[in-house]
Motif scaffolding. Structure first.
Motif, PDB file in Angstrom:
ATOM      1  N   LEU A 375       0.817  -1.217   0.000  1.00 13.74           N
ATOM      2  CA  LEU A 375       0.000   0.000   0.000  1.00 13.74           C
ATOM      3  C   LEU A 375       0.847   1.261   0.000  1.00 13.74           C
ATOM      4  O   LEU A 375       0.467   2.279  -0.579  1.00 13.74           O
ATOM      5  N   LEU A 376       1.998   1.213   0.646  1.00  9.62           N
ATOM      6  CA  LEU A 376       2.798   2.427   0.807  1.00  9.62           C
ATOM      7  C   LEU A 376       3.489   2.792  -0.498  1.00  9.62           C
ATOM      8  O   LEU A 376       4.405   2.107  -0.953  1.00  9.62           O
ATOM      9  N   PRO A 477      -6.973   3.613   3.773  1.00 11.90           N
ATOM     10  CA  PRO A 477      -8.155   2.719   3.800  1.00 11.90           C
ATOM     11  C   PRO A 477      -8.798   2.528   2.430  1.00 11.90           C
ATOM     12  O   PRO A 477      -9.175   1.405   2.063  1.00 11.90           O
ATOM     13  N   ASP A 478      -8.928   3.621   1.659  1.00 17.24           N
ATOM     14  CA  ASP A 478      -9.502   3.486   0.316  1.00 17.24           C
ATOM     15  C   ASP A 478      -8.588   2.657  -0.588  1.00 17.24           C
ATOM     16  O   ASP A 478      -9.060   1.839  -1.383  1.00 17.24           O
ATOM     17  N   GLN A 479      -7.276   2.858  -0.452  1.00 12.40           N
ATOM     18  CA  GLN A 479      -6.343   2.072  -1.249  1.00 12.40           C
ATOM     19  C   GLN A 479      -6.427   0.590  -0.881  1.00 12.40           C
ATOM     20  O   GLN A 479      -6.358  -0.288  -1.752  1.00 12.40           O
ATOM     21  N   LEU A 484      -7.985  -4.919  -2.385  1.00 13.02           N
ATOM     22  CA  LEU A 484      -8.684  -6.185  -2.183  1.00 13.02           C
ATOM     23  C   LEU A 484      -9.599  -6.504  -3.356  1.00 13.02           C
ATOM     24  O   LEU A 484      -9.688  -7.647  -3.796  1.00 13.02           O
ATOM     25  N   ILE A 485     -10.289  -5.487  -3.855  1.00 13.66           N
ATOM     26  CA  ILE A 485     -11.235  -5.714  -4.949  1.00 13.66           C
ATOM     27  C   ILE A 485     -10.509  -6.119  -6.229  1.00 13.66           C
ATOM     28  O   ILE A 485     -10.899  -7.060  -6.920  1.00 13.66           O
ATOM     29  N   SER A 486      -9.436  -5.427  -6.535  1.00 16.98           N
ATOM     30  CA  SER A 486      -8.703  -5.733  -7.768  1.00 16.98           C
ATOM     31  C   SER A 486      -7.828  -6.964  -7.626  1.00 16.98           C
ATOM     32  O   SER A 486      -7.488  -7.606  -8.626  1.00 16.98           O
ATOM     33  N   GLN A 487      -7.425  -7.296  -6.371  1.00 13.40           N
ATOM     34  CA  GLN A 487      -6.546  -8.424  -6.094  1.00 13.40           C
ATOM     35  C   GLN A 487      -5.238  -8.328  -6.866  1.00 13.40           C
ATOM     36  O   GLN A 487      -4.642  -9.325  -7.261  1.00 13.40           O
ATOM     37  N   GLN A 488      -4.801  -7.098  -7.088  1.00 11.53           N
ATOM     38  CA  GLN A 488      -3.560  -6.901  -7.814  1.00 11.53           C
ATOM     39  C   GLN A 488      -2.351  -6.846  -6.900  1.00 11.53           C
ATOM     40  O   GLN A 488      -1.219  -6.863  -7.365  1.00 11.53           O
ATOM     41  N   TRP A 489      -2.587  -6.792  -5.583  1.00 17.73           N
ATOM     42  CA  TRP A 489      -1.454  -6.597  -4.674  1.00 17.73           C
ATOM     43  C   TRP A 489      -0.541  -7.817  -4.601  1.00 17.73           C
ATOM     44  O   TRP A 489       0.610  -7.727  -4.240  1.00 17.73           O
TER      45      TRP A 489
END
Length: 500
Positions: A375-376, A477-479, A484-489
């Motif tokens: 996220l950072l 939080p928005d990121q 989670l929705i995109s599951q790209q992390w």
């Protein structure tokens, strides 16, 4: 069957000779034929009854096994039926619960969103797989063999002696952001060669970890072992006699009597390439050595053309503790070649191993750290600072509270902890002045008795950066939700942790 054949033959013969006998004889022969036919029928009936009795006996012997198998299948069917009934009752209860929630508060949409979000959470975030741990062990084993080959080559020289490597950094701590393309960081401890000693001179500014430390190299007398080892004493022999043996470390990898990290970084790749050619693994793999200013980076290419990146930094252990004077470069700071800053990387990796030894198999503490690292993307809150916050919370919450069902709550706690630290402009270093550090982590006395180091002290002097850091934290939080929705992390490119 043989008896029937004989009887049939007799009957045929009777018909053939029946014409030459008189009527009385034919009557007797006919009666005899009827008698034999009755006997044959009786015999066949007895044989059939005997076969039926044997068949019934076999079925009676097989019946217990059939009955036992039937009981097993009946139990399985009953279990399946019970599971189906419980599931239906649970679904009915959930529908009733939603209906009551709708009548009481009208929050049906929120409940549905929460259910979808939790389903997405468990579908998109799984515990770290063992593949990364397997790769870490494989790279550690490879470098261990490589350094052992190096020690053999250095047996007749006076260069620093590399010891078995120590895994450090995010990959060996278990939360590597880029699982598909990790950098395997290994610290290579160096010890003084024969006839030499290392004296550690810590920074004079009393800052911890010290940034201005140096390693002074001194010669020691080896006169007593000259005959045994064949190595001349550098202190008590003339230069003419010393010219017959390799030069001392002071004349090769030192500057002004201090160990030079940049000279070691230039010398080590040559040693690695020479040692690699002598290893059997060189027939199956190949390596590309990329020298860096203060470390050594290897690209290991296996038989499937997969590339594994190994970064080796050098260090000298501070007495018998888990703190090293390291050659790793401090990000954003230019330091002299003879400066060796204190590194906590080994102690921090040891802390994560301590946590793993007490954690459950389904613990999500590493996944929390991994998500935060992805996220950072800003410049005002570093991954190392977030890791420090997570380490503090790991000593606050018991390990049974880091399971999958606590994931969202722990992520919220990390965010809340960072927000409080930003407001107070104070985030304490985990290893300095912290009584919660596990006893198995061996620290210098200065680390245990000193006041905690404030990692956010810079924000007191930089108000603009403090405001930007708060804004970055508010956007997380928005990121996190979008991640989670995109599951790209799981495959995104994320920053690596520092070694400080």
């Amino acid at each position: 069957m043989n008896l029937a054949f004989v009887l049939a033959l007799l009957v045929q013969n009777v018909h053939q000779v029946g014409e030459v006998f008189d009527a009385a004889t034919r009557d007797r022969m006919r009666q005899r034929e009827l008698y034999l036919s009755e006997k044959m029928a009786q015999l066949l009936l007895e044989i059939e009854q005997k076969n039926m009795e044997q068949s019934r006996a076999g079925r009676r012997a097989l019946l217990p096994a059939v009955l036992q198998s039937w009981k097993v299948w009946a139990a399985v069917c009953l279990l399946v039926l019970l599971v189906w009934v419980v599931r239906k009752l649970h679904q009915k209860y959930q529908r009733m619960k939603k209906s009551s929630g709708k009548e009481g508060s009208g929050s049906e949409e929120e409940e549905e969103e929460k259910e979808d979000f939790e389903g997405l959470l468990h579908a998109g975030i799984q515990p770290p797989v063992n593949d990364l741990a397997h790769k870490c062990r494989a790279m550690h084993c490879l470098v261990s063999k490589l350094l052992n080959s190096c020690r053999i080559l250095l047996s007749d020289s006076f260069y620093p002696v590399p010891q078995p490597p120590i895994g450090v950094g995010s990959a060996y701590e278990g939360w590597c952001p880029r699982e598909d393309d990790p950098v395997f960081c290994l610290l290579v401890p160096l010890t003084a060669p024969r006839g030499h000693t290392f004296h550690l001179e810590l920074g004079t500014a009393r800052e911890l970890p010290a940034r201005n430390s140096r390693i002074r190299v001194e010669l020691e007398c080896t006169c007593r072992t000259e005959e045994e080892t064949g190595v001349l004493c550098f202190l008590h022999n003339t230069e003419d006699r010393l010219g017959k043996q390799p030069p001392s470390l002071l004349h090769t990898l030192c500057t002004g009597g201090y160990l030079d990290a940049e000279k070691i970084a230039r010398w080590f790749p040559v040693l690695i390439q020479d040692a690699w050619r002598r290893m059997p693994e060189s027939a199956r793999c190949r390596i590309n050595v990329q020298p860096c200013s203060r470390s050594c980076r290897l690209h290991v290419i296996d038989g499937f053309n997969r590339i594994f990146i190994i970064e080796m930094m050098f260090g000298v252990r501070q007495h018998r503790t888990d703190i090293f004077l390291s050659s790793h470069k401090i990000e954003g700071i230019v330091i002299p070649s003879t400066t060796w800053p204190q590194s906590c990387a080994v102690a921090e990796a040891k802390f994560f191993r301590h946590i793993a030894a007490h954690a459950r198999e389904d613990s999500f503490h590493l996944r929390c750290m991994q998500v935060w690292a992805c996220l950072l993307v800003g410049d005002n809150i570093s991954v190392y600072e977030v890791k420090t916050a997570v380490m503090h919370l790991l000593t606050v919450f018991p390990m049974e509270h880091w399971r999958a069902r606590h994931f969202l709550q722990r992520m919220h706690d990390i965010l809340w902890y960072l927000r409080c630290c930003l407001e107070e402009r104070s985030l304490e270093h985990f290893l300095i002045g912290n009584e919660a550090v596990p006893a198995e982590i061996i620290l210098p006395r200065d680390f245990r008795v000193s006041r905690p180091l404030n990692l956010f002290q810079r924000l007191e002097q930089e108000p603009d950066n403090h405001v930007r850091a708060e804004c970055e934290l508010d956007e997380l939080p928005d990121q996190f939700t979008r991640l989670l929705i995109s599951q790209q992390w799981q495959t995104s490119t994320c920053p690596q942790t520092s070694f400080s």
